[in-house]
Structure formats: C-alpha cells, structure tokens
Design a protein around this motif. Sequence first.
Motif, PDB file in Angstrom:
ATOM      1  N   GLY A  84       0.826  -1.203   0.000  1.00 27.48           N
ATOM      2  CA  GLY A  84       0.000   0.000   0.000  1.00 27.48           C
ATOM      3  C   GLY A  84       0.856   1.248   0.000  1.00 27.48           C
ATOM      4  N   ALA A  85       0.219   2.384  -0.161  1.00 28.69           N
ATOM      5  CA  ALA A  85       0.925   3.658  -0.290  1.00 28.69           C
ATOM      6  C   ALA A  85       1.642   4.048   1.001  1.00 28.69           C
ATOM      7  N   THR A  86       1.076   3.689   2.144  1.00 28.95           N
ATOM      8  CA  THR A  86       1.699   4.082   3.414  1.00 28.95           C
ATOM      9  C   THR A  86       2.908   3.215   3.734  1.00 28.95           C
ATOM     10  N   GLY A  87       2.936   1.997   3.220  1.00 32.42           N
ATOM     11  CA  GLY A  87       4.043   1.094   3.507  1.00 32.42           C
ATOM     12  C   GLY A  87       4.024   0.548   4.920  1.00 32.42           C
ATOM     13  N   LYS A  88       2.859   0.575   5.561  1.00 26.87           N
ATOM     14  CA  LYS A  88       2.750   0.119   6.944  1.00 26.87           C
ATOM     15  C   LYS A  88       1.864  -1.119   7.047  1.00 26.87           C
ATOM     16  N   ILE A  89       2.295  -2.041   7.901  1.00 26.10           N
ATOM     17  CA  ILE A  89       1.531  -3.253   8.198  1.00 26.10           C
ATOM     18  C   ILE A  89       1.359  -3.294   9.715  1.00 26.10           C
ATOM     19  N   SER A  90       0.130  -3.412  10.192  1.00 22.68           N
ATOM     20  CA  SER A  90      -0.132  -3.485  11.631  1.00 22.68           C
ATOM     21  C   SER A  90      -0.459  -4.922  12.028  1.00 22.68           C
ATOM     22  N   ILE A  91       0.132  -5.365  13.104  1.00 19.75           N
ATOM     23  CA  ILE A  91      -0.101  -6.714  13.627  1.00 19.75           C
ATOM     24  C   ILE A  91      -0.418  -6.555  15.121  1.00 19.75           C
ATOM     25  N   PRO A  92      -1.707  -6.555  15.499  1.00 20.40           N
ATOM     26  CA  PRO A  92      -2.058  -6.359  16.909  1.00 20.40           C
ATOM     27  C   PRO A  92      -2.131  -7.674  17.687  1.00 20.40           C
ATOM     28  N   ASN A  93      -2.117  -7.552  19.007  1.00 17.27           N
ATOM     29  CA  ASN A  93      -2.390  -8.640  19.954  1.00 17.27           C
ATOM     30  C   ASN A  93      -1.538  -9.888  19.760  1.00 17.27           C
ATOM     31  N   ILE A  94      -0.234  -9.719  19.830  1.00 14.45           N
ATOM     32  CA  ILE A  94       0.684 -10.859  19.797  1.00 14.45           C
ATOM     33  C   ILE A  94       1.002 -11.193  21.256  1.00 14.45           C
ATOM     34  N   GLU A  95       0.641 -12.386  21.692  1.00 16.48           N
ATOM     35  CA  GLU A  95       0.802 -12.771  23.091  1.00 16.48           C
ATOM     36  C   GLU A  95       2.038 -13.617  23.301  1.00 16.48           C
ATOM     37  N   ARG A  96       2.754 -13.332  24.380  1.00 16.04           N
ATOM     38  CA  ARG A  96       3.871 -14.168  24.811  1.00 16.04           C
ATOM     39  C   ARG A  96       3.641 -14.495  26.283  1.00 16.04           C
TER      40      ARG A  96
END
Length: 166
Positions: A84-96
């Motif tokens: 995409g134009a923004t070049g951003k990828i969001s990945i929420p809620n990664i649990e450890r």
Amino acid sequence: MVKVCEHLQGKSIPRHKRGFGIVEVLVAAAVLGFLYMAVLNLQGSNRDALLRIRGRDGATEVAQNIIDSLGALGVARLSDASVGATGKISIPNIERVWKGQPGAIDHDMKVVYDAEVTVSHDADYMSHNTTMLQSVQHVYAKRLDVKVSWQFKNSRQSITVSGVVR
C-alpha cells in the motif's frame, strides 16, 4: 521452690547470667521488622525489573520473528503495490507467556504486544540496467522497521528493530 527463692534472696544475679530485658527484646523485634520490610521491598523491585526485562526480550523476539517471516515471503511480496501507499503493516495482539517464579509462588507472566512494520519504498532499493535493447528495473531489497509496543504498569513501552530483506 521456696528453697530456691530463699537461696537467691539477698544475692544479686551476675550480669552475664541474666536473660534479655523487655526493652532489648522490643528493639531486636523492631530491627528485624525493618529488615523484613526492606527485603520485601527489594523482592518487589526485583520482580518489576524481571518483568521489564522479560517484556523487552519478548518484544525483540517478536520483532525478529516478524522480520524473518516477511523475509521468507521475499522481496516481490513486499512491493509498493502489495503493501500500500503508506508502507505500513499493523499486527495487533501478539501474546507471549513465560512460566515464571519471581517470589514464592509459580505463575505465568503474559505480555500482549502490538507491532507496526514500515516497509521501505521500491525506489529506495531499485537498480536500473539499460542496454541498447531494453531497460530493466529490479528491486533487490527492502528495509523493514518493526516497532513493537506493549503496556508495562502505567506506561507504553516500545522498541524498534530494523532489518533488510533481500
């Protein structure tokens, strides 16, 4: 018992054979109380430091896993058209979750991370080859900036890890 009392009557007991007085016992109890409170405070501080370190180590692991996963996809899958134009990828809620024992009771330590990946534009790592017959453009790499953030107490902590996918 009467004979013992009659025997001690009128004689003073030597100082080295006397027991502890009430004042000495109270002073010793107060000192032990202060020491106990200091140890409890130190243990709480150590637990907080352990959780902060575990949180940061977990964030580093999450960021590296994201870079490795996107690297396995390859540069072609990370083109400007795909991201995409923004070049951003969001990945929420990664649990450890870690099995931990700071203190006397075993328990699980869980941290929830949010990641945002910024992918460089195609033009940043593009080579141009021109011959008399054709002109070829090729994207040979992509830079990934992975910002991982998590909640710790009353503040939002974050780290940024960069990597290059070829």
